[in-house]
Design a protein around this motif. Structure first.
Motif, PDB file in Angstrom:
ATOM      1  N   ALA A 189       0.854  -1.198   0.000  1.00  0.00           N
ATOM      2  CA  ALA A 189       0.000   0.000   0.000  1.00  0.00           C
ATOM      3  C   ALA A 189       0.887   1.244   0.000  1.00  0.00           C
ATOM      4  O   ALA A 189       1.073   1.906   1.020  1.00  0.00           O
TER       5      ALA A 189
ATOM      6  N   CYS B 190      -2.759   0.896  -5.752  1.00  0.00           N
ATOM      7  CA  CYS B 190      -2.158  -0.427  -5.557  1.00  0.00           C
ATOM      8  C   CYS B 190      -3.228  -1.476  -5.330  1.00  0.00           C
ATOM      9  O   CYS B 190      -3.124  -2.597  -5.857  1.00  0.00           O
ATOM     10  N   ARG B 191      -4.260  -1.146  -4.567  1.00  0.00           N
ATOM     11  CA  ARG B 191      -5.332  -2.124  -4.304  1.00  0.00           C
ATOM     12  C   ARG B 191      -6.036  -2.513  -5.599  1.00  0.00           C
ATOM     13  O   ARG B 191      -6.280  -3.699  -5.852  1.00  0.00           O
TER      14      ARG B 191
ATOM     15  N   TYR C  55      -0.111  -5.997   0.445  1.00  0.00           N
ATOM     16  CA  TYR C  55      -0.918  -4.779   0.480  1.00  0.00           C
ATOM     17  C   TYR C  55      -1.559  -4.574   1.855  1.00  0.00           C
ATOM     18  O   TYR C  55      -1.334  -3.554   2.511  1.00  0.00           O
TER      19      TYR C  55
END
Length: 547
Positions: A455, A479-480, A501
Motif C-alpha cells: 500500500a 495499488c489495491r 498490500y
C-alpha cells in the motif's frame, strides 16, 4: 501586556487606572504561571499537541483554518507520535494490554491540497460505539449534498488501539454510500479515522486524457466530519496459536480476506517519548513497538527459517525478481544469514522496460544452475508510474545500465494523463500474464510465487513528507485496484500470491523516510521481513521440509 491586563484586572478591585493596570498585569502573570505549573504536573499531555495537529485530528475544515497549507503538518508531532519495531511472534495477548490512543500517530502528511475542499459534502450515517471481538464491524458514510451525487469518491482509513487494523471498503453498496468493515482481534478502545482522498476518481478507468477537462485527482486530505470515531470492543481475544502457519493460510493473495488473517499488535509504548523537530531524519521512530501475528497459527522468525532452509534445501536456488522493494527483501534475507543460492533480477521500470534483459538473465541462470529453482516476483508500482506519467525513464548519470525517473520536459502539472496506454489496469493485467509465461518458459521453476504490491504512497498517517507540485500523487487505492485486477490472471496461471498490500495498509506510519526523495515508494523493514517470513515458510512446505 494587554492580555495580562485583561486576565488580571478581572480579579483586582477598582483602583486608579495606572496602579490597576500594573497590579492587573502582575496578577495575570501569576495566574498564568500557576496554570502552567499545574498543566506540567498533569498526566494528560493533550496540551503538547500542536494547534494544527488538533485541527487535523478533530477533522476541522479548511474554512476554519483559512487556507490549505502545502507544508508538512503532523498531528501530535510535538509530543505523542510513536514508533515501531518487530519483536518475537506472539502466541497470546499480553497480560497487561497496551494500546495507542488518539494523538499517538501522525495525521496529515504534507501533500499539496486544493483550496476548494469537498469533504463537507460527506457525513456519517452509521458508526456504532460498541463492538465484539471477532465479529464484523461496519461503519458507513454517505454523500449528503447534491454536489457529490454520482461521484466516486476515494478515501483513506486506518484503525488503531491494542492493534493496527486496515478497514476494508465494501463495494456492494448503493451509489453515494461508502462502507468499511473490520474485525477487532482484542478487547479495548479503538480509534477509526477516515480521510477524503479524491473527490471523484475511478482508478480502473485511468489514464485521464487531457481533452477530458478538469483534473479531479488533487488530494484533499481532511477527515470526514464526525471522525475520528471511538469504538469500545469487548470479548475474548482471537487465538494466535495452533502450530506453524500452513502454505494455504499464507497464500492470502490480493483479496480482502488477507486483511483479517493477521494484524500488528502493540507490544510496548513509551509515554514519555517526545518527537524531535526533524521528522524525516528521525526515520519514524514513534515510541512504541509492535509485532505481527496471524490468526490461528504462528509465523516462525526469519533467522530460524533461513537456518532450516539452509540445512534441508541445499538442492534449491532462489530467484527473486522485482524493483527496489524486492531488492530490500533480498538484502534482509542475506542479513539474516542466507548463504546458499540466491539471485536478484532487477525489474526497475517495470516488465515492459526490462523484458529482454530479464529473459537473458533468467536463461543464463537456468543454463548455469543444476539445482531446482524457486521463483518469487513482484511488479506493479513501476507499471503505475509508466502509465500514469508525467515522468519518464532516463539513464542514471554515472551508473551505466541503470535508469531513473525524471520529469518529462514541458509536461503539465496535471496527473495521470497518458497518450501511450488506453487503460492502465488492462495493460497491467496483460503485462503480468506475459511475464509469467516468459518465466515459466525460460526458467521452468519448481515453484513460482507472486507478491502483491504494498500500500504505497499513503497521504495520511505518517510524518514529515512533502512533494513537488508536478509529481504524481498516487495513493494506496491505486495499488489495491491493480492487485485486485490480476487475481484472475494469477489463478488462470496457477500461480499463488502472497499479500503485501493489507500487511502494509494498516501501517501508514511504517514508511522508509529518506529514501527515493521522500516519496514513500517503500514501506519499512518490518513489513518486508514479515513478507519474507511468509514466503520462506511456504517454500519450505512446498519443497518437503516444512518448519
Amino acid at each position: 501586556l494587554q492580555f495580562l491586563y485583561l486576565i488580571g484586572t478581572a480579579s483586582v478591585p477598582a483602583k486608579p487606572s495606572a496602579m490597576r493596570a500594573m497590579i492587573g498585569a502582575f496578577a495575570g502573570l501569576g495566574i498564568i504561571t500557576v496554570m502552567m505549573l499545574l498543566m506540567e504536573r498533569s498526566p494528560m499531555k493533550t496540551t503538547a499537541v500542536t494547534r494544527r495537529g488538533v485541527q487535523q485530528l478533530d477533522g476541522e475544515s479548511p474554512a476554519s483554518t483559512g487556507h490549505a497549507s502545502a507544508a508538512p503538518v503532523t498531528a501530535g508531532q510535538a509530543s505523542q507520535p510513536r514508533a515501531h519495531a518487530e519483536t518475537a511472534t506472539a502466541t497470546a495477548p499480553p497480560k497487561q494490554q497496551v494500546s495507542l490512543v488518539l494523538g499517538d500517530l501522525p495525521g496529515y502528511t504534507g501533500w499539496r491540497r486544493p483550496q476548494n475542499q469537498t469533504v463537507g459534502w460527506y457525513g456519517i450515517s452509521s458508526a456504532p460505539e460498541a463492538a465484539s471481538v471477532g465479529q464484523p464491524y461496519v461503519f458507513t458514510v454517505e454523500c449528503k449534498s447534491e454536489d457529490c451525487k454520482g461521484h466516486h469518491a476515494v478515501f483513506e482509513s486506518r484503525a488503531y488501539g491494542p492493534a493496527f487494523l486496515p478497514p476494508v471498503q465494501k463495494h456492494d453498496v448503493p451509489a453515494g454510500t461508502y462502507s468499511w468493515e473490520l474485525v477487532f482481534p482484542y478487547a479495548g478502545s479503538y480509534v477509526i479515522e477516515l480521510v477524503l482522498a479524491y473527490r471523484n476518481l475511478t482508478v480502473s478507468q485511468l489514464p485521464i486524457n487531457p481533452k477530458d477537462g478538469p483534473d479531479p485527482t488533487q488530494f484533499e486530505g481532511y477527515l470526514v466530519p464526525g471522525f475520528p470515531v471511538h469504538v469500545n470492543v469487548s470479548g475474548a481475544a482471537l487465538p494466535t496459536t495452533g502450530g506453524v502457519c500452513s502454505a494455504t493460510n499464507l497464500q492470502d493473495g490480493a483479496g480482502s480476506d488477507a486483511a483479517t488473517r493477521g494484524w500488528w499488535r502493540v507490544v510496548s509504548r513509551d509515554s514519555s517519548f517526545t518527537m524531535p523537530a526533524d521528522l524525516i531524519s528521525h526515520k519514524g521512530q514513534l515510541g512504541f513497538t509492535t509485532e505481527y501475528v496471524r490468526q490461528g497459527c504462528e509465523l516462525p522468525q526469519l533467522s530460524d527459517l533461513v537456518a532450516r532452509f539452509g540445512k534441508h534445501n541445499k538442492g534449491y536456488h532462489l530467484v527473486m525478481a522485482g524493483g527496489s522493494n524486492t531488492r530490500i527483501q533480498v538484502e534482509r534475507l542475506r542479513a539474516a544469514g542466507w548463504s546458499h543460492g540466491l539471485t536478484f533480477v532487477d525489474m526497475h521500470g517495470g516488465y515492459d522496460n526490462v523484458k529482454d534483459r530479464m529473459e537473458k538473465k533468467l536463461a543464463t541462470v537456468r543454463k548455469s544452475e543444476t539445482r531446482n529453482i524457486l521463483f518469487v516476483m513482484n511488479t506493479g508500482m513501476h507499471e503505475m508510474l509508466r502509465c500514469l506519467q508525467n515522468q519518464q525513464l532516463n539513464p542514471r548519470p554515472g551508473v551505466p545500465g541503470m535508469l531513473q525517473w525524471s520529469r518529462i520536459e514541458g509536461a503539465p502539472n496535471s496527473h495521470w494523463r497518458s497518450r501511450t496506454w488506453k487503460n492502465c489496469v488492462e495493460h497491467y493485467k496483460k503485462t503480468v500474464g506475459t511475464a509469467i509465461d516468459m518465466v515459466k518458459k525460460t526458467l521452468a521453476p519448481t515453484e513460482l510465487i507472486f507478491e502483491t504490491s504494498h500500500a504505497a504512497w499513503p497521504h495520511w498517517g505518517n510524518w514529515g513528507f512533502s512533494w513537488p507540485g508536478w509529481m504524481q500523487q498516487h495513493g494506496p487505492e491505486f495499488c489495491r485496484v491493480f492487485n485486485a485486477a490480476i487475481e484472475d490472471v494469477l489463478a488462470s496461471a496457477g500461480v499463488p500470491s502472497v499479500d503485501m498490500y493489507w500487511l502494509s495498509a494498516a501501517r501508514q506510519d511504517s514508511r522508509e523516510p529518506g529514501a527515493i526523495n521522500n516519496k514513500m515508494a517503500h514501506t519499512n523493514g518490518i513489513v518486508y521481513e514479515v513478507t519474507i517470513r511468509k514466503i520462506i515458510t511456504i517454500l519450505l512446505e512446498s519443497t518437503g521440509a516444512p518448519y
